[in-house]
Enzyme design. Sequence first.
Site, PDB file in Angstrom:
ATOM      1  N   PRO A 121      23.105  86.922   2.956  1.00  0.00           N
ATOM      2  CA  PRO A 121      22.957  85.710   1.791  1.00  0.00           C
ATOM      3  C   PRO A 121      23.131  84.634   2.203  1.00  0.00           C
ATOM      4  O   PRO A 121      24.485  84.278   2.701  1.00  0.00           O
ATOM      5  CB  PRO A 121      22.445  85.807   0.118  1.00  0.00           C
ATOM      6  CG  PRO A 121      23.767  87.124   0.255  1.00  0.00           C
ATOM      7  CD  PRO A 121      24.319  87.408   1.106  1.00  0.00           C
ATOM      8  N   GLU A 122      22.127  83.744   2.617  1.00  0.00           N
ATOM      9  CA  GLU A 122      23.096  82.206   3.265  1.00  0.00           C
ATOM     10  C   GLU A 122      22.111  81.052   2.267  1.00  0.00           C
ATOM     11  O   GLU A 122      21.787  81.477   0.961  1.00  0.00           O
ATOM     12  CB  GLU A 122      22.004  81.984   4.241  1.00  0.00           C
ATOM     13  CG  GLU A 122      22.239  83.092   5.620  1.00  0.00           C
ATOM     14  CD  GLU A 122      22.138  82.801   6.817  1.00  0.00           C
ATOM     15  OE1 GLU A 122      21.713  81.368   7.665  1.00  0.00           O
ATOM     16  OE2 GLU A 122      22.024  83.885   7.470  1.00  0.00           O
TER      17      GLU A 122
ATOM     18  N   LYS B 263      27.408  78.033   0.834  1.00  0.00           N
ATOM     19  CA  LYS B 263      26.931  79.515   0.423  1.00  0.00           C
ATOM     20  C   LYS B 263      27.808  79.754  -0.543  1.00  0.00           C
ATOM     21  O   LYS B 263      27.701  81.110  -1.464  1.00  0.00           O
ATOM     22  CB  LYS B 263      27.386  80.717   2.035  1.00  0.00           C
ATOM     23  CG  LYS B 263      26.481  80.573   3.463  1.00  0.00           C
ATOM     24  CD  LYS B 263      27.004  81.144   4.120  1.00  0.00           C
ATOM     25  CE  LYS B 263      26.341  80.781   5.757  1.00  0.00           C
ATOM     26  NZ  LYS B 263      27.483  82.300   6.633  1.00  0.00           N
TER      27      LYS B 263
ATOM     28  N   HIS C  91      27.192  99.852  -7.743  1.00  0.00           N
ATOM     29  CA  HIS C  91      27.517  98.873  -7.379  1.00  0.00           C
ATOM     30  C   HIS C  91      27.572  97.170  -8.139  1.00  0.00           C
ATOM     31  O   HIS C  91      28.105  96.383  -7.500  1.00  0.00           O
ATOM     32  CB  HIS C  91      27.130  98.348  -5.514  1.00  0.00           C
ATOM     33  CG  HIS C  91      27.336  99.640  -5.100  1.00  0.00           C
ATOM     34  ND1 HIS C  91      28.277  99.894  -3.897  1.00  0.00           N
ATOM     35  CD2 HIS C  91      25.994 100.578  -4.241  1.00  0.00           C
ATOM     36  CE1 HIS C  91      27.633 101.242  -3.650  1.00  0.00           C
ATOM     37  NE2 HIS C  91      26.429 101.553  -3.911  1.00  0.00           N
TER      38      HIS C  91
ATOM     39  N   ARG D 103      28.859  96.431  -0.435  1.00  0.00           N
ATOM     40  CA  ARG D 103      29.855  96.528   0.881  1.00  0.00           C
ATOM     41  C   ARG D 103      31.281  95.929  -0.226  1.00  0.00           C
ATOM     42  O   ARG D 103      32.352  95.870   0.772  1.00  0.00           O
ATOM     43  CB  ARG D 103      29.399  95.526   1.777  1.00  0.00           C
ATOM     44  CG  ARG D 103      28.163  96.469   2.214  1.00  0.00           C
ATOM     45  CD  ARG D 103      27.377  95.973   3.669  1.00  0.00           C
ATOM     46  NE  ARG D 103      28.442  96.045   4.497  1.00  0.00           N
ATOM     47  CZ  ARG D 103      28.108  95.468   6.100  1.00  0.00           C
ATOM     48  NH1 ARG D 103      27.428  95.196   6.319  1.00  0.00           N
ATOM     49  NH2 ARG D 103      29.452  96.132   6.850  1.00  0.00           N
TER      50      ARG D 103
ATOM     51  N   ARG E 211      32.585  69.408  22.345  1.00  0.00           N
ATOM     52  CA  ARG E 211      32.884  70.305  21.830  1.00  0.00           C
ATOM     53  C   ARG E 211      31.932  71.519  23.071  1.00  0.00           C
ATOM     54  O   ARG E 211      31.433  71.377  22.776  1.00  0.00           O
ATOM     55  CB  ARG E 211      32.367  71.096  20.406  1.00  0.00           C
ATOM     56  CG  ARG E 211      33.097  70.362  19.872  1.00  0.00           C
ATOM     57  CD  ARG E 211      34.232  70.701  19.320  1.00  0.00           C
ATOM     58  NE  ARG E 211      34.459  71.746  18.815  1.00  0.00           N
ATOM     59  CZ  ARG E 211      34.123  72.728  17.640  1.00  0.00           C
ATOM     60  NH1 ARG E 211      34.201  71.746  16.751  1.00  0.00           N
ATOM     61  NH2 ARG E 211      34.454  73.648  17.623  1.00  0.00           N
TER      62      ARG E 211
ATOM     63  N   ARG F 282      27.492  87.961  16.985  1.00  0.00           N
ATOM     64  CA  ARG F 282      26.383  87.578  16.177  1.00  0.00           C
ATOM     65  C   ARG F 282      24.849  88.105  17.108  1.00  0.00           C
ATOM     66  O   ARG F 282      24.271  87.681  17.853  1.00  0.00           O
ATOM     67  CB  ARG F 282      26.149  86.517  15.242  1.00  0.00           C
ATOM     68  CG  ARG F 282      27.698  85.974  15.010  1.00  0.00           C
ATOM     69  CD  ARG F 282      28.167  87.038  13.734  1.00  0.00           C
ATOM     70  NE  ARG F 282      27.080  87.333  12.865  1.00  0.00           N
ATOM     71  CZ  ARG F 282      26.679  86.243  11.378  1.00  0.00           C
ATOM     72  NH1 ARG F 282      27.862  86.019  11.614  1.00  0.00           N
ATOM     73  NH2 ARG F 282      26.303  87.212  10.603  1.00  0.00           N
TER      74      ARG F 282
END
Length: 271
Positions: free
Chosen positions: A2-3, A58, A91, A110, A152, A261
């Site tokens: 979830p973002e 988040k 869960h 998880r 950067r 990622r």
Amino acid sequence: MPELPEVETIRRAVGPQVRGKRIIHTNVRATKLRHPLPPELDRLLVGQLIVAMDRRGKYLLLRCKGGTIIFHLGMTGMLYLVKASSPHGKHDHLDLVLDGSYILRFTDPRRFGTIIWTDNDPLQHPLLVAHGPEPLEAEFSASYLYLKRHRRKIPIKQLIMDSRVVAGIGNIYANESLFRAGIAPQTSASDLSPDKDLLLVDAIKGVLTDAVEAGTSNIESALTGERPQGYFPYEFSIYGKKGRPCPKCGSAIRMMRLGGRSTFFCPLCQK
């Protein structure tokens, strides 16, 4: 995982329903999450009056009269309302039993989620204090992005996923935003041209807004009192579509690993 859009959808769905409710009981079924739950959690929460549910990046902030519960959903977490009679699943690690007919339930297969109580300003908590601006607010602008990225030498995708630069952008929406902006994810942040700053900021705001609106249109599913089957269906342009045709040019979408990622991109549309 979830973002920001998924977390914002939960806030919009659940927040108005729990505002003004009092926590009358807690059921803690697992204490070993990403951060262990304090043994005194029940004592801290019982009797608390919920005054608001906010979001920072988040994180969800369940603000109570005497403090704030900070939630992070981790990789698989969900916070939702169920009827008081609803049986718990394997869960379902925490129930906040509210006065009335509902339970605010936290589930996390998880166990990478976080539940923390603080009686201080939650925005000054170590988990949140270093967060950059919210991407949908005016402070996140092309000029701000330039200041943060022009020295950067890291891939631009990794930069926009850094919560110290901008809050709440994870892997999925970083992929989608860079595709919409036409920027290759591996481009060094310092090499981005100034005109791309505006393109990227606009793309991030647009992608997140579209995703939040998709969630809002499906908000009723969070209020049925039934176990949710997943987050709302948002149609991704590129994420998870390795080998499928690019929706803009038709060439095959590619995938690479960037910063550990999965990163999806179109070799023709993103430069």
